[in-house]
Design a protein around this motif. Structure first.
Motif, PDB file in Angstrom:
ATOM      1  N   ILE A 175      46.411  27.454  45.842  1.00  0.00           N
ATOM      2  CA  ILE A 175      47.749  27.059  45.377  1.00  0.00           C
ATOM      3  C   ILE A 175      48.174  27.730  44.080  1.00  0.00           C
ATOM      4  N   GLY A 176      47.246  28.359  43.361  1.00  0.00           N
ATOM      5  CA  GLY A 176      47.653  29.002  42.113  1.00  0.00           C
ATOM      6  C   GLY A 176      46.520  29.129  41.121  1.00  0.00           C
ATOM      7  N   SER A 177      46.857  29.643  39.944  1.00  0.00           N
ATOM      8  CA  SER A 177      45.851  29.903  38.917  1.00  0.00           C
ATOM      9  C   SER A 177      46.385  29.554  37.539  1.00  0.00           C
ATOM     10  N   LYS A 178      45.466  29.204  36.656  1.00  0.00           N
ATOM     11  CA  LYS A 178      45.767  29.124  35.231  1.00  0.00           C
ATOM     12  C   LYS A 178      45.161  30.360  34.596  1.00  0.00           C
ATOM     13  N   MET A 179      45.934  31.044  33.718  1.00  0.00           N
ATOM     14  CA  MET A 179      45.466  32.302  33.136  1.00  0.00           C
ATOM     15  C   MET A 179      45.589  32.278  31.619  1.00  0.00           C
ATOM     16  N   ALA A 180      44.708  33.027  30.978  1.00  0.00           N
ATOM     17  CA  ALA A 180      44.764  33.199  29.529  1.00  0.00           C
ATOM     18  C   ALA A 180      44.497  34.663  29.222  1.00  0.00           C
ATOM     19  N   ASP A 181      45.386  35.290  28.464  1.00  0.00           N
ATOM     20  CA  ASP A 181      45.249  36.699  28.096  1.00  0.00           C
ATOM     21  C   ASP A 181      44.832  36.828  26.636  1.00  0.00           C
ATOM     22  N   ARG A 182      43.958  37.782  26.376  1.00  0.00           N
ATOM     23  CA  ARG A 182      43.548  38.054  25.005  1.00  0.00           C
ATOM     24  C   ARG A 182      42.975  39.462  24.915  1.00  0.00           C
ATOM     25  N   VAL A 183      42.757  39.923  23.686  1.00  0.00           N
ATOM     26  CA  VAL A 183      42.089  41.207  23.437  1.00  0.00           C
ATOM     27  C   VAL A 183      40.693  40.900  22.919  1.00  0.00           C
ATOM     28  N   VAL A 184      39.660  41.514  23.527  1.00  0.00           N
ATOM     29  CA  VAL A 184      38.278  41.253  23.137  1.00  0.00           C
ATOM     30  C   VAL A 184      37.532  42.572  22.959  1.00  0.00           C
ATOM     31  N   LEU A 194      35.049  51.824  32.530  1.00  0.00           N
ATOM     32  CA  LEU A 194      36.474  51.957  32.279  1.00  0.00           C
ATOM     33  C   LEU A 194      36.783  53.135  31.366  1.00  0.00           C
ATOM     34  N   VAL A 195      38.039  53.580  31.411  1.00  0.00           N
ATOM     35  CA  VAL A 195      38.494  54.666  30.536  1.00  0.00           C
ATOM     36  C   VAL A 195      38.948  54.039  29.220  1.00  0.00           C
ATOM     37  N   LEU A 196      38.121  54.148  28.183  1.00  0.00           N
ATOM     38  CA  LEU A 196      38.433  53.523  26.892  1.00  0.00           C
ATOM     39  C   LEU A 196      38.779  54.532  25.805  1.00  0.00           C
ATOM     40  N   GLY A 197      38.400  55.791  25.997  1.00  0.00           N
ATOM     41  CA  GLY A 197      38.651  56.794  24.955  1.00  0.00           C
ATOM     42  C   GLY A 197      37.956  56.402  23.675  1.00  0.00           C
ATOM     43  N   ASP A 198      38.705  56.391  22.565  1.00  0.00           N
ATOM     44  CA  ASP A 198      38.104  56.024  21.285  1.00  0.00           C
ATOM     45  C   ASP A 198      38.277  54.538  20.956  1.00  0.00           C
ATOM     46  N   LYS A 199      38.731  53.759  21.943  1.00  0.00           N
ATOM     47  CA  LYS A 199      38.978  52.331  21.706  1.00  0.00           C
ATOM     48  C   LYS A 199      37.690  51.534  21.912  1.00  0.00           C
ATOM     49  N   ASN A 200      37.526  50.473  21.124  1.00  0.00           N
ATOM     50  CA  ASN A 200      36.341  49.613  21.259  1.00  0.00           C
ATOM     51  C   ASN A 200      36.711  48.213  21.743  1.00  0.00           C
ATOM     52  N   CYS A 201      37.917  48.102  22.364  1.00  0.00           N
ATOM     53  CA  CYS A 201      38.368  46.800  22.839  1.00  0.00           C
ATOM     54  C   CYS A 201      38.984  46.942  24.234  1.00  0.00           C
ATOM     55  N   ILE A 202      39.145  45.798  24.895  1.00  0.00           N
ATOM     56  CA  ILE A 202      39.802  45.754  26.192  1.00  0.00           C
ATOM     57  C   ILE A 202      40.782  44.592  26.205  1.00  0.00           C
ATOM     58  N   ALA A 203      41.711  44.630  27.156  1.00  0.00           N
ATOM     59  CA  ALA A 203      42.549  43.464  27.431  1.00  0.00           C
ATOM     60  C   ALA A 203      41.800  42.623  28.463  1.00  0.00           C
ATOM     61  N   GLN A 204      41.767  41.316  28.246  1.00  0.00           N
ATOM     62  CA  GLN A 204      41.037  40.441  29.157  1.00  0.00           C
ATOM     63  C   GLN A 204      41.926  39.282  29.609  1.00  0.00           C
ATOM     64  N   THR A 205      41.895  39.011  30.907  1.00  0.00           N
ATOM     65  CA  THR A 205      42.578  37.840  31.458  1.00  0.00           C
ATOM     66  C   THR A 205      41.544  36.915  32.059  1.00  0.00           C
ATOM     67  N   GLN A 206      41.505  35.674  31.573  1.00  0.00           N
ATOM     68  CA  GLN A 206      40.672  34.645  32.201  1.00  0.00           C
ATOM     69  C   GLN A 206      41.503  33.972  33.290  1.00  0.00           C
ATOM     70  N   ASN A 207      40.896  33.759  34.439  1.00  0.00           N
ATOM     71  CA  ASN A 207      41.610  33.212  35.592  1.00  0.00           C
ATOM     72  C   ASN A 207      40.816  32.067  36.213  1.00  0.00           C
ATOM     73  N   TRP A 208      41.433  30.885  36.247  1.00  0.00           N
ATOM     74  CA  TRP A 208      40.851  29.720  36.921  1.00  0.00           C
ATOM     75  C   TRP A 208      41.724  29.452  38.149  1.00  0.00           C
ATOM     76  N   ALA A 209      41.171  29.610  39.361  1.00  0.00           N
ATOM     77  CA  ALA A 209      41.968  29.501  40.579  1.00  0.00           C
ATOM     78  C   ALA A 209      41.710  28.168  41.291  1.00  0.00           C
ATOM     79  N   TYR A 210      42.779  27.590  41.847  1.00  0.00           N
ATOM     80  CA  TYR A 210      42.746  26.255  42.446  1.00  0.00           C
ATOM     81  C   TYR A 210      43.001  26.273  43.955  1.00  0.00           C
ATOM     82  N   ILE A 211      42.353  25.356  44.673  1.00  0.00           N
ATOM     83  CA  ILE A 211      42.742  25.049  46.037  1.00  0.00           C
ATOM     84  C   ILE A 211      43.530  23.744  46.014  1.00  0.00           C
ATOM     85  N   ASP A 212      44.113  23.378  47.182  1.00  0.00           N
ATOM     86  CA  ASP A 212      45.055  22.259  47.181  1.00  0.00           C
ATOM     87  C   ASP A 212      44.418  20.886  46.983  1.00  0.00           C
ATOM     88  N   SER A 213      43.092  20.813  46.928  1.00  0.00           N
ATOM     89  CA  SER A 213      42.435  19.550  46.580  1.00  0.00           C
ATOM     90  C   SER A 213      42.459  19.309  45.076  1.00  0.00           C
TER      91      SER A 213
END
Length: 237
Positions: A175-184, A194-213
């Motif tokens: 039925i859907g997800s709860k998400m949280a975005d951050r840089v880590v 991943l292609v990071l070049g000279d960067k030492n961080c990534i974008a991260q999305t946490q995803n909690w997915a639900y069924i209809d129960s």
């Protein structure tokens, strides 16, 4: 492939017509009555399609009046269109290859229990998948699925579509997800894949997915290369 409802077909056709600038001169859609006749559909079906256009930020329905076509914002490097309970997030690219970096069965420890809401000690499937989009390694899905709910999951299924397996084979309704975005800070897994070049961080999305129960069946941390991470959303007021 899932069978789309008539309202989905109307929504997709109107979306195509909006993108082709068919309505730009007047900035409004035909009336509901005109759409009912044009698509040989009921008023309720047409309204469902228009509601989807509203959710996506393509149309604004003025109460008791017209359905206004909103002026489009030209974002050409969009990777993900953010979804909601009625429409899931979608990668905006057709060329997607999935590589399963690892797949195993494990037990939830205290750290994972704290992040995922799963019970410590319960059995989960752990799948790490690299998404190669347009020939570029852009994102990693580090996912945990509760074995109690997603039974029979294996590496072959993980290389294809886990959600299709859950809905079609297991007969569960997502039925859907709860998400949280951050840089880590980037981990070794990110630097290796991943292609990071000279960067030492990534974008991260946490995803909690639900069924209809109401239960959470999946916890995923999606790791994005910063160079490619462009996510759009429409926020109604």
């Amino acid at each position: 492939m899932s069978i789309k409802s008539k309202s989905d077909h109307i929504y997709l056709d109107l979306k195509k017509r909006i993108y082709s600038e068919e309505f730009d001169h007047y900035q409004i859609l035909p009336t509901e009555k005109e759409l009912e006749l044009a698509y040989n559909a009921s008023r309720n079906t047409v309204r469902k399609a228009i509601r989807l256009l509203n959710i996506e930020g393509l149309v604004y329905s003025k109460t008791g009046s017209s359905n206004v076509v909103l002026r489009r914002v030209p974002i050409t490097d969009e990777l993900i269109s953010t979804g909601n309970i009625m429409r899931p997030s979608k990668i905006k690219h057709n060329d997607i290859e999935t590589v399963v970096l690892s797949f195993n069965q494990s037990t939830v420890n205290a750290k994972l229990a704290n992040k995922s809401t799963f019970d410590e000690g319960e059995s989960v499937f752990h799948a790490v998948r690299l998404r190669i989009i347009g020939g570029k390694p852009m994102m990693i899905d580090d996912s945990y699925f509760r074995e109690e709910i997603v039974s029979g999951l294996n590496q072959k299924i993980a290389s294809q579509s886990i959600y299709e397996y859950i809905q079609k084979t297991l007969g569960l309704k997502i039925i859907g997800s709860k998400m949280a975005d951050r840089v880590v800070k980037a981990e070794k897994m990110d630097r290796d894949n991943l292609v990071l070049g000279d960067k030492n961080c990534i974008a991260q999305t946490q995803n909690w997915a639900y069924i209809d129960s109401g239960e959470i069946f999946e916890y995923t941390e999606i790791h994005f290369s910063p160079e490619f991470y462009v996510r759009t959303r429409f926020v109604p007021r």
